[in-house]
Design a protein around this motif. Structure first.
Motif, PDB file in Angstrom:
ATOM      1  N   HIS A   3       0.859  -1.192   0.000  1.00 13.22           N
ATOM      2  CA  HIS A   3       0.000   0.000   0.000  1.00 13.22           C
ATOM      3  C   HIS A   3       0.895   1.240   0.000  1.00 13.22           C
ATOM      4  CE1 HIS A   3      -2.881   3.025   1.280  1.00 13.22           C
ATOM      5  NE2 HIS A   3      -3.859   2.157   1.083  1.00 13.22           N
ATOM      6  N   PRO A   4       0.616   2.224  -0.865  1.00 15.50           N
ATOM      7  CA  PRO A   4       1.524   3.378  -0.964  1.00 15.50           C
ATOM      8  C   PRO A   4       1.642   4.191   0.319  1.00 15.50           C
ATOM      9  CG  PRO A   4      -0.520   3.764  -2.192  1.00 15.50           C
ATOM     10  CD  PRO A   4      -0.503   2.316  -1.806  1.00 15.50           C
ATOM     11  N   HIS A   5       0.664   4.082   1.209  1.00 18.80           N
ATOM     12  CA  HIS A   5       0.688   4.876   2.450  1.00 18.80           C
ATOM     13  C   HIS A   5       0.716   3.976   3.677  1.00 18.80           C
ATOM     14  CE1 HIS A   5      -0.270   8.098  -0.293  1.00 18.80           C
ATOM     15  NE2 HIS A   5      -1.426   7.562  -0.597  1.00 18.80           N
ATOM     16  N   ARG A   6       1.274   2.778   3.544  1.00 20.31           N
ATOM     17  CA  ARG A   6       1.184   1.799   4.629  1.00 20.31           C
ATOM     18  C   ARG A   6       1.858   2.270   5.912  1.00 20.31           C
ATOM     19  NH1 ARG A   6       4.445   0.451   0.591  1.00 20.31           N
ATOM     20  NH2 ARG A   6       6.583  -0.277   0.910  1.00 20.31           N
ATOM     21  N   PHE A   7       2.956   3.005   5.813  1.00 21.12           N
ATOM     22  CA  PHE A   7       3.666   3.424   7.022  1.00 21.12           C
ATOM     23  C   PHE A   7       2.886   4.495   7.783  1.00 21.12           C
ATOM     24  CE2 PHE A   7       6.977   2.103   3.947  1.00 21.12           C
ATOM     25  CZ  PHE A   7       7.402   0.969   4.618  1.00 21.12           C
ATOM     26  N   LEU A   8       2.290   5.427   7.041  1.00 23.58           N
ATOM     27  CA  LEU A   8       1.462   6.427   7.712  1.00 23.58           C
ATOM     28  C   LEU A   8       0.196   5.802   8.277  1.00 23.58           C
ATOM     29  CD1 LEU A   8       1.844   9.505   5.344  1.00 23.58           C
ATOM     30  CD2 LEU A   8       2.612   9.316   7.706  1.00 23.58           C
ATOM     31  N   LEU A   9      -0.350   4.813   7.587  1.00 26.34           N
ATOM     32  CA  LEU A   9      -1.540   4.140   8.100  1.00 26.34           C
ATOM     33  C   LEU A   9      -1.261   3.462   9.435  1.00 26.34           C
ATOM     34  CD1 LEU A   9      -3.072   2.554   4.863  1.00 26.34           C
ATOM     35  CD2 LEU A   9      -4.149   4.263   6.323  1.00 26.34           C
ATOM     36  N   ILE A  10      -0.141   2.748   9.536  1.00 26.88           N
ATOM     37  CA  ILE A  10       0.135   2.074  10.800  1.00 26.88           C
ATOM     38  C   ILE A  10       0.521   3.081  11.880  1.00 26.88           C
ATOM     39  CG2 ILE A  10       0.761  -0.070   9.648  1.00 26.88           C
ATOM     40  CD1 ILE A  10       3.653   0.495  10.164  1.00 26.88           C
ATOM     41  N   GLY A  11       1.115   4.215  11.497  1.00 28.90           N
ATOM     42  CA  GLY A  11       1.386   5.260  12.482  1.00 28.90           C
ATOM     43  C   GLY A  11       0.103   5.856  13.035  1.00 28.90           C
ATOM     44  N   LEU A  12      -0.877   6.123  12.152  1.00 26.72           N
ATOM     45  CA  LEU A  12      -2.160   6.664  12.599  1.00 26.72           C
ATOM     46  C   LEU A  12      -2.906   5.658  13.468  1.00 26.72           C
ATOM     47  CD1 LEU A  12      -3.292   8.380   9.271  1.00 26.72           C
ATOM     48  CD2 LEU A  12      -2.580   9.534  11.363  1.00 26.72           C
ATOM     49  N   LEU A  13      -2.905   4.383  13.054  1.00 29.73           N
ATOM     50  CA  LEU A  13      -3.581   3.360  13.858  1.00 29.73           C
ATOM     51  C   LEU A  13      -2.911   3.208  15.222  1.00 29.73           C
ATOM     52  CD1 LEU A  13      -4.313   0.605  11.183  1.00 29.73           C
ATOM     53  CD2 LEU A  13      -5.995   1.973  12.423  1.00 29.73           C
ATOM     54  N   GLY A  14      -1.571   3.251  15.257  1.00 27.89           N
ATOM     55  CA  GLY A  14      -0.868   3.189  16.539  1.00 27.89           C
ATOM     56  C   GLY A  14      -1.211   4.358  17.436  1.00 27.89           C
ATOM     57  N   GLY A  15      -1.317   5.567  16.850  1.00 28.51           N
ATOM     58  CA  GLY A  15      -1.688   6.735  17.644  1.00 28.51           C
ATOM     59  C   GLY A  15      -3.102   6.647  18.183  1.00 28.51           C
ATOM     60  N   ILE A  16      -4.031   6.125  17.377  1.00 31.25           N
ATOM     61  CA  ILE A  16      -5.415   5.990  17.833  1.00 31.25           C
ATOM     62  C   ILE A  16      -5.525   4.941  18.922  1.00 31.25           C
ATOM     63  CG2 ILE A  16      -7.728   5.295  17.111  1.00 31.25           C
ATOM     64  CD1 ILE A  16      -7.127   6.632  14.396  1.00 31.25           C
ATOM     65  N   LEU A  17      -4.783   3.824  18.790  1.00 31.43           N
ATOM     66  CA  LEU A  17      -4.817   2.811  19.848  1.00 31.43           C
ATOM     67  C   LEU A  17      -4.203   3.355  21.139  1.00 31.43           C
ATOM     68  CD1 LEU A  17      -5.459  -0.074  20.732  1.00 31.43           C
ATOM     69  CD2 LEU A  17      -3.157  -0.727  20.015  1.00 31.43           C
ATOM     70  N   ALA A  18      -3.100   4.088  21.032  1.00 33.60           N
ATOM     71  CA  ALA A  18      -2.500   4.690  22.224  1.00 33.60           C
ATOM     72  C   ALA A  18      -3.492   5.623  22.911  1.00 33.60           C
ATOM     73  CB  ALA A  18      -1.224   5.447  21.838  1.00 33.60           C
ATOM     74  N   HIS A  19      -4.220   6.400  22.119  1.00 33.39           N
ATOM     75  CA  HIS A  19      -5.239   7.305  22.666  1.00 33.39           C
ATOM     76  C   HIS A  19      -6.374   6.512  23.324  1.00 33.39           C
ATOM     77  CE1 HIS A  19      -8.064  10.644  22.899  1.00 33.39           C
ATOM     78  NE2 HIS A  19      -8.921   9.988  22.148  1.00 33.39           N
ATOM     79  N   TYR A  20      -6.819   5.439  22.680  1.00 30.18           N
ATOM     80  CA  TYR A  20      -7.903   4.612  23.212  1.00 30.18           C
ATOM     81  C   TYR A  20      -7.533   4.017  24.568  1.00 30.18           C
ATOM     82  CZ  TYR A  20     -11.280   0.716  23.358  1.00 30.18           C
ATOM     83  OH  TYR A  20     -12.261  -0.184  23.720  1.00 30.18           O
ATOM     84  N   ILE A  21      -6.304   3.541  24.697  1.00 27.83           N
ATOM     85  CA  ILE A  21      -5.860   2.982  25.978  1.00 27.83           C
ATOM     86  C   ILE A  21      -5.747   4.077  27.026  1.00 27.83           C
ATOM     87  CG2 ILE A  21      -3.937   1.838  27.149  1.00 27.83           C
ATOM     88  CD1 ILE A  21      -3.388   0.358  24.501  1.00 27.83           C
ATOM     89  N   GLU A  22      -5.162   5.209  26.651  1.00 28.05           N
ATOM     90  CA  GLU A  22      -4.893   6.270  27.633  1.00 28.05           C
ATOM     91  C   GLU A  22      -6.169   6.870  28.191  1.00 28.05           C
ATOM     92  OE1 GLU A  22      -4.688  10.060  29.273  1.00 28.05           O
ATOM     93  OE2 GLU A  22      -5.376   9.822  27.202  1.00 28.05           O
ATOM     94  N   ILE A  23      -7.191   7.091  27.348  1.00 28.98           N
ATOM     95  CA  ILE A  23      -8.394   7.762  27.846  1.00 28.98           C
ATOM     96  C   ILE A  23      -9.186   6.883  28.800  1.00 28.98           C
ATOM     97  CG2 ILE A  23      -8.644   9.346  25.908  1.00 28.98           C
ATOM     98  CD1 ILE A  23     -10.686   7.448  24.696  1.00 28.98           C
ATOM     99  N   ASN A  24      -8.854   5.602  28.892  1.00 28.33           N
ATOM    100  CA  ASN A  24      -9.517   4.757  29.879  1.00 28.33           C
ATOM    101  C   ASN A  24      -8.766   4.723  31.199  1.00 28.33           C
ATOM    102  OD1 ASN A  24     -12.051   3.334  28.836  1.00 28.33           O
ATOM    103  ND2 ASN A  24     -10.657   3.226  27.084  1.00 28.33           N
ATOM    104  N   PHE A  25      -7.708   5.529  31.301  1.00 27.54           N
ATOM    105  CA  PHE A  25      -7.029   5.767  32.576  1.00 27.54           C
ATOM    106  C   PHE A  25      -6.978   7.252  32.917  1.00 27.54           C
ATOM    107  CE2 PHE A  25      -5.396   1.672  31.212  1.00 27.54           C
ATOM    108  CZ  PHE A  25      -5.403   0.936  32.385  1.00 27.54           C
ATOM    109  N   GLY A  26      -7.394   8.103  31.994  1.00 28.44           N
ATOM    110  CA  GLY A  26      -7.291   9.539  32.201  1.00 28.44           C
ATOM    111  C   GLY A  26      -8.489  10.262  31.618  1.00 28.44           C
TER     112      GLY A  26
END
Length: 675
Positions: A469-492
């Protein structure tokens, strides 16, 4: 402007300083965006343009359904709220009402409608990474006691930076870090596959490595466990997806083994009197040894708040209004909640008396420090289901874009693991620790289900060719950021910066996944060999294709420079202050950037260094991106640098002189303070 202002702005001239002041500007920008959008739609209707074409998306566009459902549930909860005015406009301390949600959605839909070219996306992603740099650098300035601003609280042992809270700044920076990692992976891939490596890629790689290192240092010095866990989850997803798309089965097993060892180490670290007790008492990683602590400190506070929140969302006798009337919609509260920003009012009857031993007796919680309970309190079961639908849709769509979900069967499998993980983990925690732990158990189960699906997808696809996929690295970066946010907001607590960036990330994910980005003609097209002549008439006359007209390079440079001028102007507004000195404008600027008033006015250039790093690395990054994408021709590089410096530096200098001049004039007219 919105994604820059949300993290970077604070206002020392008001009593609230951070969140409400950020959101006031973000909401104002969104209002202007919405007005412009309405004008565009009115013109389209007059020209009989189809609505979907005028909008730039339709109801079938990924994530549009969950976004609209989120707005509908919030507005329904606001309509039946016990405090309708506050639920719509937001509370005095947070301002996170339905109005703010609509502002986030305006940003989301505007990106879906208008983000169509690669230079646009590059400018957005680059400015988001750059906006995090001064936030991270200021955290280090605070850590090493070089802060010129006189904060009332301690910002040294746990840095707070531009958010005013250690948890908040780390929650924002983990999202910025994952975006930076996506850009860094993209750059390193380009370096490895290009022979010889381009100088522009080497410059970009060096800058991204530096920014990521500063972000990581400030995240560490926040000593915030929730964001640390979020970052671990985001990095794990990033590395796992990297290995999956590269079909590295051996690397996958290595990662899983190291992750299992790390999880065991984390559990041992949290055992009181266990084999890792010396590390548990360490001032550096000791906070990771108290993640499961529920009998003291902030852990105990959260547990008590969750106990009250659980009783609040379950059926109970009606609340009473101050005039004695019972809540007429009490029977609907488990379904629609009490309204956004209503917990401060609704919680008092369910306040655990023990909580007064850990917090001020006149303090009533306005948040659960857990997104699951906040969704249930604010918008009831409907709000909780829509919140889960939104996050599931994001991850399902991201994995589908990476060709890791091939059809309805795979999607249903992921959904089953998502829901099954939530039910299994929720039941386990409820039986072992109590039902008030459902708020953290449910998201933990969904994350576990997501990771199980990824491992299954990796093993299933081990013999297939890598994903290109031409944007695969940015896609996994965005997904990683969203997962990090999802985990964090359930502690903060989700804040203005993380909410704004979450919706921006979601829109960027759709734009990349749908392949909407077009690469316009380069500023100076490279000559291409003539097409081979064909038989007959074509052989006689040859065949020529029209060359694309060169695209001017200066508008993109000027736009990036204006955004840099905005960033530097925000820093000037925050750091060029007078703390009792009666100085002229130039002296005020020099003193603010090079002196520490709280430490005997001693010399310290580090605030000035923060300005220089932001402006200098911003210029280098924008020009390197332009050279790499060929929208800045190499011969025009000196002119582009001059234009960038003139617009960014000139805009910043003009604002700074005006700000300092006005401030000096106001102070000169103020009577001298008498101690």
């Amino acid at each position: 402007m919105a994604v820059v202002i949300a993290p970077l702005f604070f206002n020392i001239y008001t009593s609230r300083v951070f969140e409400p002041d950020k959101l006031t500007l973000v909401r104002s920008i969104a209002l202007i965006m919405a007005a412009a959008w309405l004008v565009k739609l009115a013109e389209a209707v007059g020209q009989r343009v189809p609505l979907a074409q005028a909008l730039g998306f339709s109801g079938r566009t990924p994530l549009v359904g969950p976004a609209l459902a989120t707005a509908a549930v919030y507005l329904l909860a606001t309509l039946f709220s016990i405090t309708p005015y506050t639920s719509f406009f937001g509370s005095y301390q947070r301002l996170q009402g339905a109005y703010s949600l609509l502002a986030y959605l305006v940003i989301f839909f505007s990106l879906l409608a208008g983000l169509r070219t690669r230079p646009q996306f590059e400018r957005l992603a680059t400015v988001m990474v750059l906006a995090s740099l001064p936030v991270a650098v200021y955290g280090l300035i605070q850590r090493y006691r070089l802060d010129p601003l006189p904060w009332g609280g301690d910002v040294t042992s746990r840095v707070a930076s531009h958010m005013g809270n250690a948890i908040f700044v780390a929650a924002y920076l983990i999202m910025a870090f994952m975006l930076t990692m996506g850009r860094l992976a993209e750059t390193f891939h380009s370096i490895l596959v290009t022979e010889p490596p381009r100088n522009s890629d080497v410059v970009r790689g060096a800058i991204y490595v530096f920014i990521a290192a500063v972000q990581a240092a400030t995240i560490y010095f926040s000593f915030s466990r929730g964001p640390w866990l979020g970052l671990m989850g985001g990095l794990f997803l990033f590395l796992l997806l990297w290995l999956v798309i590269r079909r590295q089965r051996a690397g996958l097993f290595t990662l899983l083994g190291l992750s299992a060892a790390g999880l065991i180490l984390l559990i041992l670290l949290n055992l009181p009197g266990g084999p890792l007790e010396p590390l548990r008492q360490s001032p550096y990683i000791g906070r990771l040894g108290h993640i499961f602590e529920t009998e003291g400190g902030t852990g105990k506070v959260r547990v008590l708040i969750w106990q009250g929140a659980l009783r609040l969302v379950l059926p109970h006798e009606p609340l009473q209004f101050p005039d004695g009337r019972p809540d007429p919609f009490n029977f609907l509260r488990p379904l629609i909640g009490y309204g956004p920003e209503s917990m401060y009012v609704a919680y008092n009857r369910f306040y655990p008396p023990e909580l007064a031993h850990y917090e001020a007796r006149n303090a009533s919680p306005d948040r659960s420090h857990n997104e699951t309970f906040d969704a249930l309190v604010n918008a009831g079961l409907l709000g909780f289901l829509v919140y889960q639908w939104l996050f599931f849709s994001i991850f399902a769509y991201g994995l589908r874009s990476l060709n890791l979900i091939h059809g309805p069967r795979d999607r249903n499998l992921l959904l089953g693991l998502w829901v099954g993980g939530a039910l299994a983990m929720g039941g386990l925690f409820a039986l072992r620790f109590g039902p008030h732990f459902l708020g953290v158990a449910i998201p933990a189960g969904t994350v576990l289900g997501l990771l199980v699906y990824l491992v299954f997808a990796a093993l299933r696809a081990s013999g297939e060719p890598p994903i290109e996929h031409p944007h695969r690295f940015l896609l996994i970066g965005l997904l990683g950021g969203i997962l990090a946010h999802y985990i964090e907001i359930n502690f903060g607590i989700a804040i203005a910066a993380t909410r704004t960036w979450f919706w921006a990330f979601a829109a960027m994910l759709v734009v990349l996944g749908e392949g909407w980005l077009a690469d316009p003609a380069p500023a100076r097209p490279a000559p291409t060999p003539s097409a081979p002549a064909r038989k007959g008439k074509d052989r006689a006359r040859g065949e020529r294709r029209p060359s694309p007209s060169p695209r001017p390079w200066w508008p993109g440079v000027a736009a990036s420079a204006l955004l840099m001028a905005l960033m530097l102007a925000l820093l000037s507004y925050e750091f060029i202050t007078s703390q009792g000195q009666r100085l002229d404008a130039l002296s005020l600027i020099v003193t603010s950037l090079t002196r520490l008033p709280l430490q005997g006015n001693r010399f310290s250039p580090f605030v000035l260094v923060m300005f220089g790093l932001t402006g200098g690395l911003g210029a280098a990054l924008v020009l390197a991106e332009g050279l790499r994408r060929e929208w800045i021709p190499r011969p025009a590089l000196p002119a582009a640098l001059l234009l960038y410096g003139a617009v960014a530096g000139g805009g910043w200098l003009a604002y700074t002189l005006a700000h300092a001049g006005l401030l000096a004039a106001l102070i000169a007219r103020t009577p001298q303070t008498v101690e």
